[in-house]
Each structure stands twice: as structure tokens, then as C-alpha cells.
Write a protein that holds these residues in place. Sequence first.
Motif, PDB file in Angstrom:
ATOM      1  N   LYS A  52     -10.696  54.198  33.975  1.00  0.00           N
ATOM      2  CA  LYS A  52      -9.950  53.583  35.069  1.00  0.00           C
ATOM      3  C   LYS A  52     -10.737  53.702  36.373  1.00  0.00           C
ATOM      4  O   LYS A  52     -11.689  54.455  36.479  1.00  0.00           O
ATOM      5  N   GLN A  53     -10.304  52.956  37.382  1.00  0.00           N
ATOM      6  CA  GLN A  53     -10.979  53.010  38.666  1.00  0.00           C
ATOM      7  C   GLN A  53     -10.619  54.297  39.405  1.00  0.00           C
ATOM      8  O   GLN A  53      -9.630  54.944  39.093  1.00  0.00           O
ATOM      9  N   ARG A  54     -11.466  54.616  40.367  1.00  0.00           N
ATOM     10  CA  ARG A  54     -11.228  55.795  41.182  1.00  0.00           C
ATOM     11  C   ARG A  54     -10.262  55.410  42.302  1.00  0.00           C
ATOM     12  O   ARG A  54     -10.519  54.492  43.078  1.00  0.00           O
ATOM     13  N   ASP A  55      -9.149  56.113  42.389  1.00  0.00           N
ATOM     14  CA  ASP A  55      -8.099  55.777  43.340  1.00  0.00           C
ATOM     15  C   ASP A  55      -7.958  56.837  44.417  1.00  0.00           C
ATOM     16  O   ASP A  55      -8.112  58.034  44.147  1.00  0.00           O
ATOM     17  N   TYR A  67      -9.917  61.661  45.922  1.00  0.00           N
ATOM     18  CA  TYR A  67      -9.709  60.569  44.985  1.00  0.00           C
ATOM     19  C   TYR A  67      -9.553  61.156  43.599  1.00  0.00           C
ATOM     20  O   TYR A  67      -9.950  62.299  43.347  1.00  0.00           O
ATOM     21  N   GLN A  89      -9.774  59.946  39.241  1.00  0.00           N
ATOM     22  CA  GLN A  89     -10.195  58.910  38.310  1.00  0.00           C
ATOM     23  C   GLN A  89      -9.955  59.357  36.884  1.00  0.00           C
ATOM     24  O   GLN A  89     -10.534  60.353  36.439  1.00  0.00           O
ATOM     25  N   THR A  98      -6.263  64.644  35.678  1.00  0.00           N
ATOM     26  CA  THR A  98      -7.486  63.859  35.747  1.00  0.00           C
ATOM     27  C   THR A  98      -8.522  64.629  36.552  1.00  0.00           C
ATOM     28  O   THR A  98      -8.273  65.764  36.942  1.00  0.00           O
TER      29      THR A  98
END
Length: 115
Positions: A43-46, A37, A39, A91
Motif C-alpha cells: 500500500k501507499q505511505r500515508d 507516516y 505504510q 504497520t
Amino acid sequence: QVQLVESGGGLVQPGGSLRLSCAASTNIAGIGVMGWYRQAPGKQRDLVASVTSGGSTNYADSVKGRFTISRDNAKNTMHLQMNSLKPEDTTVYYCNARLGPNSYWGRGTQVTVSS
């Protein structure tokens, strides 16, 4: 309890490659799904990519064709080969393991893509 430690992050120029590794403290053969993932701040963790114990993989659209996820059950490690890196890939990347109802996370490794 599963401890995960990421490594392999760093600074790379656009178009370059990095290989992230995730070392687990336990035998990962029994872990159904492992994934990477990312992040960005605020922001959200994708999900970037995931791989099942059977070897099935799933990728975010933004990384398809550039990133490859793999796992080595014999060495209790998971990797993410990242090619053709772009500045927007910059990121923190996190390793995740899902074992039954529990989800475990590493502390993350920073990837910076910049000239």
C-alpha cells in the motif's frame, strides 16, 4: 542532509499505548514540517500526523483523539504518543522531515497491535 532514526515500536495489545521517537542528526528548529507516516505492505505511505515549526498539528482522521504528535527542538526529537491502539494500526511507521525542497525519511519502526 538530515538523518532520522525512529525508535519505540514493538508489540502491544489492543487498547494499549506506545510512544514513538524520531531522533534527527541536525537542529530541527529550522525544519518547517515534520511528520509520521505509515505504510502497510503493498500500500501507499500515508500521513499519520504532522507538526510545523510553529507547533501546528494535523492528524489523519483514523487517529484523531488517539495519537498526539510533538516535537522537542532543544533535543532534536519528535514523538508520536499512540493510545487506544487497534489491530489496524499495525504497520511500519516512518519519520519524515521536510527542509526546503528536500524530504528526508527514517528507516521505519514496526508497530504490531495484537492479543
